[in-house]
Design an enzyme around this catalytic site. Structure first.
Site, PDB file in Angstrom:
ATOM      1  N   GLN A  96       4.758   9.096   7.442  1.00 29.17           N
ATOM      2  CA  GLN A  96       3.844  10.014   6.747  1.00 29.17           C
ATOM      3  C   GLN A  96       4.290  11.458   6.933  1.00 29.17           C
ATOM      4  O   GLN A  96       4.265  12.251   5.988  1.00 29.17           O
ATOM      5  CB  GLN A  96       2.411   9.813   7.238  1.00 29.17           C
ATOM      6  N   ARG A  99      -8.683  12.055  12.532  1.00 31.08           N
ATOM      7  CA  ARG A  99      -7.230  11.859  12.680  1.00 31.08           C
ATOM      8  C   ARG A  99      -6.470  13.196  12.677  1.00 31.08           C
ATOM      9  O   ARG A  99      -6.825  14.124  11.970  1.00 31.08           O
ATOM     10  CB  ARG A  99      -6.729  10.907  11.589  1.00 31.08           C
ATOM     11  N   LYS A 140       0.839  -1.207   0.000  1.00 34.68           N
ATOM     12  CA  LYS A 140       0.000   0.000   0.000  1.00 34.68           C
ATOM     13  C   LYS A 140       0.875   1.259   0.000  1.00 34.68           C
ATOM     14  O   LYS A 140       0.599   2.207  -0.738  1.00 34.68           O
ATOM     15  CB  LYS A 140      -0.933  -0.024   1.218  1.00 34.68           C
ATOM     16  N   SER A 141       1.906   1.298   0.826  1.00 35.49           N
ATOM     17  CA  SER A 141       2.766   2.487   0.898  1.00 35.49           C
ATOM     18  C   SER A 141       3.390   2.791  -0.464  1.00 35.49           C
ATOM     19  O   SER A 141       3.409   3.942  -0.916  1.00 35.49           O
ATOM     20  CB  SER A 141       3.896   2.262   1.909  1.00 35.49           C
ATOM     21  N   ASP A 168       1.729  -1.225  11.907  1.00 37.79           N
ATOM     22  CA  ASP A 168       0.367  -1.640  11.531  1.00 37.79           C
ATOM     23  C   ASP A 168       0.064  -3.085  11.932  1.00 37.79           C
ATOM     24  O   ASP A 168      -1.053  -3.567  11.694  1.00 37.79           O
ATOM     25  CB  ASP A 168       0.167  -1.475  10.020  1.00 37.79           C
ATOM     26  N   ARG A 215       2.670   5.942  -3.303  1.00 31.63           N
ATOM     27  CA  ARG A 215       3.812   6.745  -3.760  1.00 31.63           C
ATOM     28  C   ARG A 215       4.019   6.611  -5.264  1.00 31.63           C
ATOM     29  O   ARG A 215       4.523   7.541  -5.906  1.00 31.63           O
ATOM     30  CB  ARG A 215       5.065   6.338  -2.976  1.00 31.63           C
ATOM     31  N   ARG A 230      -6.578   2.072  17.908  1.00 30.75           N
ATOM     32  CA  ARG A 230      -6.354   0.622  17.791  1.00 30.75           C
ATOM     33  C   ARG A 230      -6.057  -0.041  19.135  1.00 30.75           C
ATOM     34  O   ARG A 230      -6.318  -1.242  19.290  1.00 30.75           O
ATOM     35  CB  ARG A 230      -5.213   0.336  16.806  1.00 30.75           C
ATOM     36  N   ARG A 238      -7.799  -3.124   9.631  1.00 31.22           N
ATOM     37  CA  ARG A 238      -6.905  -4.081  10.314  1.00 31.22           C
ATOM     38  C   ARG A 238      -7.574  -4.706  11.541  1.00 31.22           C
ATOM     39  O   ARG A 238      -7.256  -5.835  11.923  1.00 31.22           O
ATOM     40  CB  ARG A 238      -5.569  -3.422  10.674  1.00 31.22           C
ATOM     41  N   SER A 242       7.133   8.804  12.325  1.00 28.13           N
ATOM     42  CA  SER A 242       6.073   8.701  11.332  1.00 28.13           C
ATOM     43  C   SER A 242       6.609   8.901   9.930  1.00 28.13           C
ATOM     44  O   SER A 242       7.114   9.978   9.584  1.00 28.13           O
ATOM     45  CB  SER A 242       4.989   9.750  11.614  1.00 28.13           C
TER      46      SER A 242
END
Ligand SMILES: O=C(O)C1=C[C@@H](OP(=O)(O)O)[C@@H](O)[C@H](O)C1
Ligand SMILES: C=C(OP(=O)(O)O)C(=O)O
Length: 449
Positions: A178, A130, A29-30, A329, A34, A360, A405, A176
């Site tokens: 992100q 978030r 996914k990452s 994750d 990108r 989570r 998840r 992070s």
């Protein structure tokens, strides 16, 4: 393909035959997010093989189109992007809706915010909770104006980019990838050098892809576990080919399913083994898991391996906080494995889990309680008291809070519990792993939707 809202679709799993067979999980996914972003920021054509066609990535593709890229799907997983180049973005006509995706929204804030255009970001009920201040603060230092934002620095929010983005040196307040990536992507459209310092190394896909597309990036060690990443701004990125390796965060689900289901023997093919992503495998091997790395090779610039996984007697361990970035994750599915282990597993320093698609830490704890697993939360540590292989299961449907998840973790748990497990909504699974249920069924799992 978009996840359903308003109509939760419960899904149940029950124990049955051992899991057997060979599967390949979808693309990472990452790297898929990108691929779209670098395609947009390049001149010429980027061809992607093995793209994850999950809802999160499709939203990023849509946003890249709205900013000027020409994007076509040529075959399953095979996409072609013709970019506009750094500095060439067009102002989007509508709101950029990122659905459930933290990665897509945050990285694109760096991309769009560093251009002299106005762009509005939004998402679903999970994304609207978030924190975005972690991105808005460094972007403000780079000259980006936050025109409006929802309370507490959340989406929906609108950015207006400066005429010239200011290069900065910034130490990230949280481990992070992100945050790091949003700043580096903004730094692409600024003159001079942008440096991001991270106290703990996080996944390095942005740095690798910057180089792959022709940017100049220097990475130096910082402190004991950290890195300083320096990017030379305003390079000319050239479109190129990308082969997306498979996602270790998706492989984690069939992997743990095989470990906890008696008699199982499964091979998961071509799993990306980037060391900044393999903290779960390290932990499970410490717990006594029979995981063999076979046929290691290079695919798309990453080491990949076929993982042979057999049912194993697991023992509880302490997972140090320092390992968190490499398995951030994977804590929900590790908690499932820990429930079946002999003894106690302590997972330390999980504060970042509270700001994912759901809280989570709370969501995992609530699910464990439904399944009859003993646990404690001490500060930011999750402590799971394993049962030596026998977990009751049952209980009320686990509340997934729009979190893929959480849904997949408790469906995996139900494959080995005495009573079936139900999750209240499986719709979000399409955000990261649309083929989860069919692939698990291919291995022999009983999952009913
Ligand atoms: O950069 C990325 O692709 C990601 C970084 C991580 O988030 P944080 O940067 O918030 O830790 C991770 O949880 C997410 O699934 C993907
Ligand atoms: C945290 C996750 O993703 P994101 O932040 O992109 O929503 C995840 O996939 O577990």
């Amino acid at each position: 393909m978009s996840h359903a809202h308003g109509t939760p679709s419960p899904v149940a799993s029950r124990s049955g035959a051992p899991l057997k067979g060979r599967i390949r999980v979808p693309g990472d996914k990452s790297i898929s997010h990108r691929s779209m972003i670098f395609g947009l920021l390049s001149i010429g054509e980027t061809r992607v093989e093995g793209l994850l066609e999950g809802d999160d990535v499709l939203r990023t593709a849509e946003a890249c189109r709205a900013l000027g890229a020409t994007i076509t799907r040529e075959a399953p997983g095979r996409w072609r992007i013709v970019g506009v180049g750094i500095g060439g973005l067009t102002e989007p006509k509508g709101v950029l809706d990122f659905g459930n995706a933290g990665t897509g929204s945050r990285l694109m804030m760096g991309v769009a915010g560093s251009h002299p255009i106005t762009s509005t970001f939004d998402g679903d009920a999970s994304l609207r909770k978030r924190p975005m201040r972690r991105i808005l603060d460094p972007l403000a230092q780079m000259g980006v104006t936050v025109v409006s934002e929802a309370e507490g620095g959340r989406v929906p929010l609108t950015l207006r980019g400066p005429r010239e983005t200011i290069p900065i040196t910034y130490e990230t307040p949280a481990a992070s990838a992100q945050i790091k990536s949003a700043i580096l992507l903004a730094g692409l459209n600024s003159p001079g050098k942008t440096t991001v310092i991270e106290r703990e190394a996080t996944r390095d896909h942005t740095e690798r892809m910057l180089r792959h597309f022709g940017a100049s990036v220097e990475v130096a060690p910082h402190g004991t576990d950290g890195r300083a990443i320096t990017l030379q701004g305003q390079p000319e990125l050239r479109g190129t080919d990308i082969v997306v390796p498979t996602d270790p965060s998706s492989a984690a689900f069939p992997l743990v399913a095989a470990l906890i289901t008696p008699g199982s023997d499964v091979v998961i093919e071509g799993v990306m083994m980037n060391p900044l992503r393999t903290g779960l495998i390290t932990t499970l091997i410490e717990m006594g898991a029979a995981i063999e790395r076979l046929n290691e090779r290079n695919e798309g610039g990453e080491t990949v391996a076929d993982l042979r996984v057999r049912h194993s007697r697991l023992t509880g361990v302490t997972v140090p906080h320092a390992r968190a970035p490499a398995m951030i994750d994977e804590y929900p599915i590790l908690a499932v494995a820990a429930s079946f282990a002999e003894g106690t597993t302590r997972m330390q320093g999980l504060h970042e889990l509270r700001v994912k698609e759901s809280d989570r830490l709370a969501a995992v704890a609530a699910g464990l309680a439904e399944a009859g697993v003993a646990y404690e939360i001490e500060g930011d540590d999750l402590i799971v008291h394993g049962s030596g292989g026998k977990v009751r299961g049952g209980g009320r449907p686990v509340a997934t809070h729009l979190d893929h998840r959480i849904a997949m973790s408790f469906l995996v748990m139900g494959l080995a519990t005495a009573e079936p497990m139900t999750v209240d909504d499986g719709a979000m699974i399409v955000t990261s792993f649309p083929s989860f249920i069919p692939l698990m069924r291919e291995l022999g799992a009983t999952i009913q939707d």
